[in-house]
Design a protein around this motif. Structure first.
Motif, PDB file in Angstrom:
ATOM      1  N   LEU A   1      46.706  28.393  45.963  1.00 21.69           N
ATOM      2  CA  LEU A   1      46.314  29.238  44.829  1.00 21.69           C
ATOM      3  C   LEU A   1      46.989  28.718  43.566  1.00 21.69           C
ATOM      4  O   LEU A   1      48.195  28.478  43.563  1.00 21.69           O
ATOM      5  CB  LEU A   1      46.742  30.685  45.063  1.00 21.69           C
ATOM      6  N   MET A   2      46.203  28.536  42.525  1.00 23.52           N
ATOM      7  CA  MET A   2      46.771  28.013  41.277  1.00 23.52           C
ATOM      8  C   MET A   2      46.348  28.913  40.123  1.00 23.52           C
ATOM      9  O   MET A   2      45.419  29.707  40.234  1.00 23.52           O
ATOM     10  CB  MET A   2      46.267  26.584  41.043  1.00 23.52           C
ATOM     11  N   HIS A   3      47.036  28.750  38.996  1.00 17.80           N
ATOM     12  CA  HIS A   3      46.673  29.517  37.801  1.00 17.80           C
ATOM     13  C   HIS A   3      45.176  29.300  37.502  1.00 17.80           C
ATOM     14  O   HIS A   3      44.704  28.158  37.503  1.00 17.80           O
ATOM     15  CB  HIS A   3      47.524  29.037  36.627  1.00 17.80           C
ATOM     16  N   PRO A   4      44.424  30.395  37.229  1.00 15.74           N
ATOM     17  CA  PRO A   4      42.979  30.233  37.036  1.00 15.74           C
ATOM     18  C   PRO A   4      42.600  29.272  35.911  1.00 15.74           C
ATOM     19  O   PRO A   4      41.536  28.656  35.959  1.00 15.74           O
ATOM     20  CB  PRO A   4      42.487  31.659  36.720  1.00 15.74           C
TER      21      PRO A   4
ATOM     22  N   GLU B   1      39.515  25.960  34.756  1.00 14.02           N
ATOM     23  CA  GLU B   1      38.787  25.770  33.493  1.00 14.02           C
ATOM     24  C   GLU B   1      39.051  24.354  32.992  1.00 14.02           C
ATOM     25  O   GLU B   1      38.137  23.626  32.626  1.00 14.02           O
ATOM     26  CB  GLU B   1      39.284  26.752  32.432  1.00 14.02           C
ATOM     27  N   ALA B   2      40.346  23.986  33.009  1.00 17.13           N
ATOM     28  CA  ALA B   2      40.725  22.663  32.503  1.00 17.13           C
ATOM     29  C   ALA B   2      40.102  21.551  33.331  1.00 17.13           C
ATOM     30  O   ALA B   2      39.643  20.537  32.800  1.00 17.13           O
ATOM     31  CB  ALA B   2      42.247  22.523  32.509  1.00 17.13           C
TER      32      ALA B   2
ATOM     33  N   ALA C   1      40.905  39.918  35.156  1.00 18.30           N
ATOM     34  CA  ALA C   1      42.173  39.252  34.826  1.00 18.30           C
ATOM     35  C   ALA C   1      42.882  38.732  36.068  1.00 18.30           C
ATOM     36  O   ALA C   1      43.771  37.882  35.968  1.00 18.30           O
ATOM     37  CB  ALA C   1      43.085  40.237  34.095  1.00 18.30           C
ATOM     38  N   SER C   2      42.517  39.243  37.249  1.00  9.24           N
ATOM     39  CA  SER C   2      43.253  38.831  38.450  1.00  9.24           C
ATOM     40  C   SER C   2      42.481  37.814  39.293  1.00  9.24           C
ATOM     41  O   SER C   2      42.890  37.474  40.391  1.00  9.24           O
ATOM     42  CB  SER C   2      43.590  40.063  39.299  1.00  9.24           C
ATOM     43  N   ILE C   3      41.377  37.325  38.780  1.00 12.96           N
ATOM     44  CA  ILE C   3      40.567  36.364  39.550  1.00 12.96           C
ATOM     45  C   ILE C   3      41.266  35.006  39.624  1.00 12.96           C
ATOM     46  O   ILE C   3      41.780  34.510  38.625  1.00 12.96           O
ATOM     47  CB  ILE C   3      39.181  36.158  38.885  1.00 12.96           C
ATOM     48  N   THR C   4      41.304  34.451  40.821  1.00 12.52           N
ATOM     49  CA  THR C   4      41.597  33.017  40.933  1.00 12.52           C
ATOM     50  C   THR C   4      40.728  32.442  42.060  1.00 12.52           C
ATOM     51  O   THR C   4      39.847  33.133  42.566  1.00 12.52           O
ATOM     52  CB  THR C   4      43.096  32.713  41.108  1.00 12.52           C
ATOM     53  N   TYR C   5      40.984  31.203  42.420  1.00 17.97           N
ATOM     54  CA  TYR C   5      40.079  30.499  43.343  1.00 17.97           C
ATOM     55  C   TYR C   5      40.890  29.802  44.430  1.00 17.97           C
ATOM     56  O   TYR C   5      42.027  29.407  44.205  1.00 17.97           O
ATOM     57  CB  TYR C   5      39.265  29.453  42.577  1.00 17.97           C
ATOM     58  N   LEU C   6      40.275  29.661  45.600  1.00 21.83           N
ATOM     59  CA  LEU C   6      40.867  28.781  46.610  1.00 21.83           C
ATOM     60  C   LEU C   6      40.566  27.359  46.150  1.00 21.83           C
ATOM     61  O   LEU C   6      39.421  27.056  45.811  1.00 21.83           O
ATOM     62  CB  LEU C   6      40.239  29.019  47.984  1.00 21.83           C
TER      63      LEU C   6
ATOM     64  N   GLU D   1      45.585  19.846  27.051  1.00 22.26           N
ATOM     65  CA  GLU D   1      44.904  20.683  26.058  1.00 22.26           C
ATOM     66  C   GLU D   1      44.942  22.163  26.469  1.00 22.26           C
ATOM     67  O   GLU D   1      45.279  23.036  25.676  1.00 22.26           O
ATOM     68  CB  GLU D   1      43.457  20.200  25.929  1.00 22.26           C
ATOM     69  N   TYR D   2      44.646  22.453  27.745  1.00 21.40           N
ATOM     70  CA  TYR D   2      44.536  23.856  28.176  1.00 21.40           C
ATOM     71  C   TYR D   2      45.891  24.531  28.345  1.00 21.40           C
ATOM     72  O   TYR D   2      46.000  25.748  28.215  1.00 21.40           O
ATOM     73  CB  TYR D   2      43.725  23.959  29.478  1.00 21.40           C
ATOM     74  N   SER D   3      46.934  23.747  28.684  1.00 17.94           N
ATOM     75  CA  SER D   3      48.252  24.373  28.915  1.00 17.94           C
ATOM     76  C   SER D   3      49.110  24.336  27.651  1.00 17.94           C
ATOM     77  O   SER D   3      50.116  25.057  27.556  1.00 17.94           O
ATOM     78  CB  SER D   3      48.997  23.633  30.030  1.00 17.94           C
TER      79      SER D   3
END
Ligand code: GAP
Length: 448
Positions: free
Chosen positions: A72-75, A79-80, A139-144, A280-282
């Protein structure tokens, strides 16, 4: 020996289930599509493949280090990386039976199941969505993670700062990845949960072609050294229209599966896409300071990305063989000794107590050094066949003579040749033969 075209997937599936390599996930509930469980022999084979990869990529090199990042990583990662936008398949739904189909794989304009009319295609994202914490809101969505690579990119500076590596260098990772695949089938070839062995190799911008070619050769050689026949492997360059959104160039290592040539590993030039995007994203600059030129730049990434499950399937198929044997068929797996689940099996010729006691002693002394099995059921012929079928390179028979001369017989899986060796030297002899010493070469201490 069987031609590859004679090995059909049914035989591999049946052997895998019969002998405990691979089972359908949640079988007692009717199974979960495209998810698989590895049984006692499967997990050994899988671990051995991962060990062989780790040894050649990390342990035997000075320029590559390992990592084990979280699934699990920051959502924002996704995007990035472009996965939220670009990791999609075009799907059309049947208006009659409501099954969904990948339009790039459809052979006709109508539904292959019921011939019904199809909707206009829509993009379908392959990532599994989940929620972090107790509230299931946006706000709590993330991805495997759909690839292990992103865990490496976001740690680029952590590794650089803690290891003081200089270009070219690599970061390697083995771990699970998840994709909500639409087209499944062909056993473990395409599953929804699988494992990857990924290397991200960071190089200076003008050396990417050199390193891409280097890794193409290295990775092909790895499969061949572990026993895959060269004629069953090929390199295939991606056309411009096939390239993933991050790739400048990409080759597949294809294996000749029963269903045809299919990818077991992708080797891509990812350019500087990932480090640039994450910077760019972080808002954290992930560039590299080159002490030779006193300049800052984003390194280019060469990525050999292999599937554990797909290569396991290729190793199984390539090793599978059938030979006439009296009135029966001898089924055997010519697995490379490094990959074989058991390196040897210890077999007392009969169940008479003195023989069993000696065989148990032999078993105890060898198992401290090698993964071995012990089997005293049924006839010796049947026991040999059982070991052949799971790829055990050597069978060690403890017979009545052993009680007098303290020697045992080693039988070679592939040739069925036999040699006799003193029990006290057995482990050492097995280790030498497993490492490739000619089997029929008698050890120096051979007594006639
Ligand atoms: N990071 C690059 C990447 O993930 P990929 O070509 O999508 O590239 C790399 O995947 C390897 O992962 C493939 O060559 C294959 O061996 C394995 N793989 C990908 N999707 C898979 C699936 N659904 N089931 C089993 N293995 C898969």
């Amino acid at each position: 020996m069987l031609e590859k075209s004679q090995v059909d997937m049914e035989k591999i599936v049946s052997l895998s289930q019969r002998r405990g390599f691979i089972f359908q996930s949640s079988e007692i509930y009717g199974g979960l599509a495209s998810c698989w469980d590895y049984g006692p022999l499967g997990v050994e084979l899988k671990n051995n493949i991962k060990k062989a990869w780790w040894r050649s990529i990390v342990q035997e090199r000075d320029d590559i280090v390992g990592i084990d990042s979280s699934i699990l990583m920051h959502p924002k990662t996704w995007e990035a990386s472009g996965h939220i936008q670009g990791f999609t398949d075009p799907l059309a739904e049947c208006k009659e039976c409501h099954l969904r189909w990948r339009i790039d794989e459809l052979k006709s304009a109508n539904c292959p199941n019921c011939n019904g009319e199809l909707t206009e295609p829509q993009r379908f994202n392959l990532m599994f969505k989940t929620f972090i914490g107790p509230v299931e809101d946006k706000a709590s969505i993330t991805y495997l993670r759909p690839e292990t690579a992103q865990g490496i990119f976001v740690n680029f500076h952590n590794i650089l700062n803690t290891t003081r590596k200089r270009l070219p260098f690599g970061i390697a990772q083995i771990g699970k990845a998840f994709r909500n695949e639409i087209t499944t089938g062909n056993f473990i070839f395409r599953s929804r949960e699988f494992e990857q062995m990924e290397l991200e190799y960071f190089v200076k911008p003008d050396s990417d072609e050199h390193w891409l070619n280097y890794w193409l050769e290295e990775r092909l050689r790895w499969y061949i050294n572990l026993g895959i026949k060269q004629g069953n492997l090929r390199l295939r360059q991606h056309g411009q229209d096939e390239l993933a959104h991050y790739a400048r160039n990409c080759y597949d290592i294809d294996y000749l599966f029963p269903m045809g040539w299919s990818e077991i590993e992708g080797i891509a030039n990812r350019g500087d896409f990932d480090l640039r995007q994450h910077s760019e994203y972080s808002g954290k600059n992930l560039d590299y300071f080159d002490g030779d030129t006193n300049g800052h730049y984003f390194p280019i990434i060469i990525e050999p990305s292999a599937g554990v499950d797909r290569s396991l399937l290729a190793f199984l198929i390539d090793a599978y063989d059938e030979e006439p044997d009296k009135d029966e068929l001898r089924v055997l797996l010519h697995l490379h000794p490094d990959l074989a689940p058991y390196k040897a099996a210890i077999l007392p010729l009969s169940r008479r107590p003195p023989l069993v006691a000696l065989a148990k002693d032999v078993y105890d002394s060898v198992r401290r050094h090698l993964m071995v099995s012990y089997d005293n059921s049924q006839s010796i012929g049947r026991r040999y066949r059982r070991q052949d079928e799971i790829g055990t390179p050597f069978c060690v028979t403890v017979d009545f003579e052993s009680l007098n001369d303290n020697q045992v017989t080693i039988r070679d899986r592939d040739t069925m040749n036999q040699i006799r060796v003193p029990i006290e030297e057995l482990t050492q002899v097995l280790i030498a033969k497993l490492a490739g010493e000619n089997f029929v070469t008698q050890p120096l201490w051979k007594t006639e």
